[in-house]
Motif scaffolding. Structure first.
Motif, short mmCIF file in Angstrom:
data_model
loop_
_atom_site.label_atom_id
_atom_site.label_comp_id
_atom_site.label_asym_id
_atom_site.label_seq_id
_atom_site.Cartn_x
_atom_site.Cartn_y
_atom_site.Cartn_z
N LEU A 1 5.98 -4.83 4.43
CA LEU A 1 6.80 -4.07 3.49
C LEU A 1 6.32 -4.29 2.06
O LEU A 1 6.21 -3.33 1.28
CB LEU A 1 8.27 -4.47 3.63
N THR A 2 6.03 -5.53 1.71
CA THR A 2 5.58 -5.82 0.35
C THR A 2 4.29 -5.08 0.02
O THR A 2 4.15 -4.50 -1.07
CB THR A 2 5.37 -7.34 0.17
N TYR A 3 3.36 -5.08 0.96
CA TYR A 3 2.09 -4.38 0.72
C TYR A 3 2.33 -2.88 0.53
O TYR A 3 1.71 -2.24 -0.34
CB TYR A 3 1.12 -4.62 1.87
N ALA A 4 3.23 -2.31 1.36
CA ALA A 4 3.54 -0.89 1.24
C ALA A 4 4.17 -0.57 -0.11
O ALA A 4 3.90 0.47 -0.71
CB ALA A 4 4.47 -0.46 2.37
N ILE A 5 5.01 -1.49 -0.60
CA ILE A 5 5.63 -1.31 -1.92
C ILE A 5 4.57 -1.31 -3.02
O ILE A 5 4.59 -0.50 -3.95
CB ILE A 5 6.69 -2.40 -2.17
N ILE A 6 3.62 -2.23 -2.91
CA ILE A 6 2.54 -2.32 -3.91
C ILE A 6 1.72 -1.04 -3.94
O ILE A 6 1.35 -0.54 -5.02
CB ILE A 6 1.62 -3.52 -3.60
N LYS A 7 1.44 -0.48 -2.77
CA LYS A 7 0.49 0.62 -2.65
C LYS A 7 1.11 2.01 -2.68
O LYS A 7 0.37 3.00 -2.60
CB LYS A 7 -0.33 0.46 -1.35
N SER A 8 2.42 2.11 -2.76
CA SER A 8 3.05 3.43 -2.74
C SER A 8 3.81 3.69 -4.04
O SER A 8 4.14 2.75 -4.77
CB SER A 8 3.98 3.56 -1.54
N SER A 9 4.09 4.94 -4.28
CA SER A 9 4.81 5.32 -5.49
C SER A 9 6.30 4.98 -5.37
O SER A 9 6.84 4.97 -4.25
CB SER A 9 4.66 6.83 -5.73
N PRO A 10 6.97 4.71 -6.47
CA PRO A 10 8.41 4.43 -6.43
C PRO A 10 9.16 5.58 -5.75
O PRO A 10 8.89 6.76 -5.99
CB PRO A 10 8.79 4.33 -7.91
N GLY A 11 10.09 5.20 -4.88
CA GLY A 11 10.90 6.20 -4.18
C GLY A 11 10.30 6.71 -2.89
O GLY A 11 10.97 7.39 -2.11
N THR A 12 9.02 6.38 -2.62
CA THR A 12 8.38 6.83 -1.39
C THR A 12 8.97 6.11 -0.19
O THR A 12 9.17 4.90 -0.21
CB THR A 12 6.86 6.56 -1.44
#
Length: 506
Positions: free
Chosen positions: A444-455
């Motif tokens: 989850l943390t990696y996805a948060i780093i690599k995706s735009s806010p709200g995605t």
């Protein structure tokens, strides 16, 4: 089995001097025409015998005869090897055919799906398209199933788009497959849309929808669909009731589960099979009615399978019942790592450290390794995999730095580590550290780093998600205003605004 062996060799002996010691390999072009109908029938009987008795040497020997026949027999050969799990040999037969027709491609793609090689089936499908072979409805039925099992949403949308582009007629088989695919890819609303526009005269379409709703923990929706079946005069079958009982189990609908279990027999004359008993045992045991679940197991008309005993064992861990846990363990003939871990955790949760250590020693003595939790996240077409406390990812430092900051932020919003879930005799600080770096937290943390806010973020895990991660993700969804979907071994969890669709019951 010896009779089957004699049958195979008897059939082969009638062919044109087959050499049983042949070392023929599967590289000869299968391009000559079929010689006669009788030869075709004889080879069909040989291949059917090879299915019954999966002797690879015998099956390969048949190849000397096969090369004198055309594509029909070659396709049968591919199907036969796929049936006995010899996918590499089947692929060699496939590769030896100079000009493959759509049936040859379908046999190979479908064979990979049946053997659980879903990514390979999609790769073969892509090769088929590159060769300008037009896929048909049978092709798409297999590929859609592969996408469903992988949970690969981007591939799912691509395959569905191709079906529309090529104007493939959507029959009940494809409708069922599409509903199942979108359900398993976390898009239950899309699955509902397909179901609502599909021809629903066949029960399989209804089963796909009910099972999809069960997977998402939407028991009330599943019950509604079941009631509409009656209005539209579609008779449920045994698969329908597996779905509805599973839905009840995922939501703790005890009385409803009992109702449908009885209705199945009383009104539809469907006798319970292992799957129905398994769902009922899971429903009762998970709700804490372990003794009632055990009583149902003892009253079964057939021998309980390993799935049923593991459902009871899992509930014994949750509700701290080591006595019945030991009963379940003794009935599981081939113990796997998860069985040992469950029993060890039962003892550890009751602080019976010596008993827990004995179980772990037995596990080590028998050479059983613990199954590691793995979480996957797909970003820009690349799948990233994480294990607990994983430090092999090239961006590990950034992941851990952001994760530590997230944990601090969620603590400010009320998150408290569930240290009692760590069944080891270690300090509280060590337990917290153990929980902080679970695989789904890293993913989850990696996805948060690599995706735009709200995605929206979607994660897949091979085991059940742990209660600590579940609690943490609810708060993360609220703090970051993100929708987070986790597909674990049992069901989907959709976190949004601090809540989960499972209602904290799974």
């Amino acid at each position: 089995m010896a009779t089957v062996r004699r049958r195979v060799f008897s059939l082969l002996s009638r062919t044109q001097n087959f050499n049983f010691n042949t070392k023929s390999h599967l590289t000869v072009p299968l391009s000559q025409p079929i010689n006669s109908k009788s030869d075709d029938q004889m080879l069909f009987r040989i291949l059917e015998s090879c299915k019954l008795f999966p002797n690879l040497r015998t099956a390969v020997a048949v190849h000397n005869k096969i090369i004198k026949h055309g594509y029909v027999i070659a396709n049968m050969m591919i199907t036969s090897f796929m049936e006995i799990g010899e996918t590499d040999i089947a692929k060699n037969v496939f590769s030896a055919i100079p000009a493959r027709d759509v049936i040859t491609w379908n046999s190979t793609i479908g064979g990979y799906v049946k053997n659980g090689l879903f990514k390979d089936s999609i790769d073969i499908f892509k090769e088929m398209l590159r060769k300008n072979i037009e896929p048909d409805g049978f092709t798409f039925a297999s590929v859609v199933t592969a996408c469903a099992r992988l949970g690969a949403l981007r591939h799912a949308k691509w395959v569905h788009g191709l079906m529309i582009e090529k104007r493939i007629e959507v029959n009940y088989i494809l409708s069922s497959a599409l509903v199942d695919m979108y359900s398993r890819c976390g898009r239950i609303e899309t699955a509902k849309e397909i179901f609502n526009t599909a021809q629903r005269t066949d029960v399989s379409v209804w089963n796909a929808m009910i099972n999809g709703l069960a997977l998402h923990g939407l028991a009330l929706d599943a019950i509604l669909v079941f009631s509409i079946m009656k209005v539209e005069n579609v008779s449920p079958d045994s698969v329908t009731f597996v779905g509805i009982l599973t839905a009840c189990s995922h939501c703790g609908f005890i009385e409803e589960g009992r109702k449908y279990f009885n209705l199945m027999q009383r009104e539809h004359s469907i006798q319970p099979q292992l799957e129905h008993y398994g769902a009922m045992v899971d429903l009762l045991a998970r709700a804490g009615l372990i003794e009632e679940a055990y009583a149902m197991i003892k009253e079964m008309r057939m021998e309980p399978d390993v799935v049923i005993w593991r459902a009871l064992l899992s509930a014994c861990r949750t509700h701290k019942n080591p006595e019945l846990g030991e009963v379940a363990i003794k009935r599981i003939k081939h113990l796997e790592s998860g069985d040992y871990v469950l029993l060890s955790n039962i003892y550890s949760s009751m602080k019976k450290w010596d008993s827990a250590e004995t179980v772990r020693y037995t596990m080590k003595k028998n050479g059983v390794r613990k199954c590691s939790g793995k979480s996957l996240v797909e970003l820009r077409g690349v799948i990233h995999q994480f294990k607990a406390a994983d430090r092999y990812h090239p961006e590990t430092e950034a992941i851990y730095r952001v994760l530590d900051a997230l944990i601090h932020r969620t603590r400010m919003q009320g998150y408290v580590s569930m240290s009692d879930l760590v069944f080891m005799d270690i300090s509280e600080e060590e337990k917290e550290e153990n929980l902080n770096y679970h695989s789904e937290k890293l993913a989850l943390t990696y996805a948060i780093i690599k995706s735009s806010p709200g995605t929206e973020i979607q994660i897949s895990k091979n085991l059940r998600t742990c209660p600590d991660c579940h609690s943490w993700m609810k708060i993360v969804s609220q703090v970051l205003n993100r929708v987070i979907t986790v597909r674990d071994r049992i069901r989907f969890h959709r976190f949004e605004s601090g809540f989960c669709t499972c209602g904290d019951y799974w």
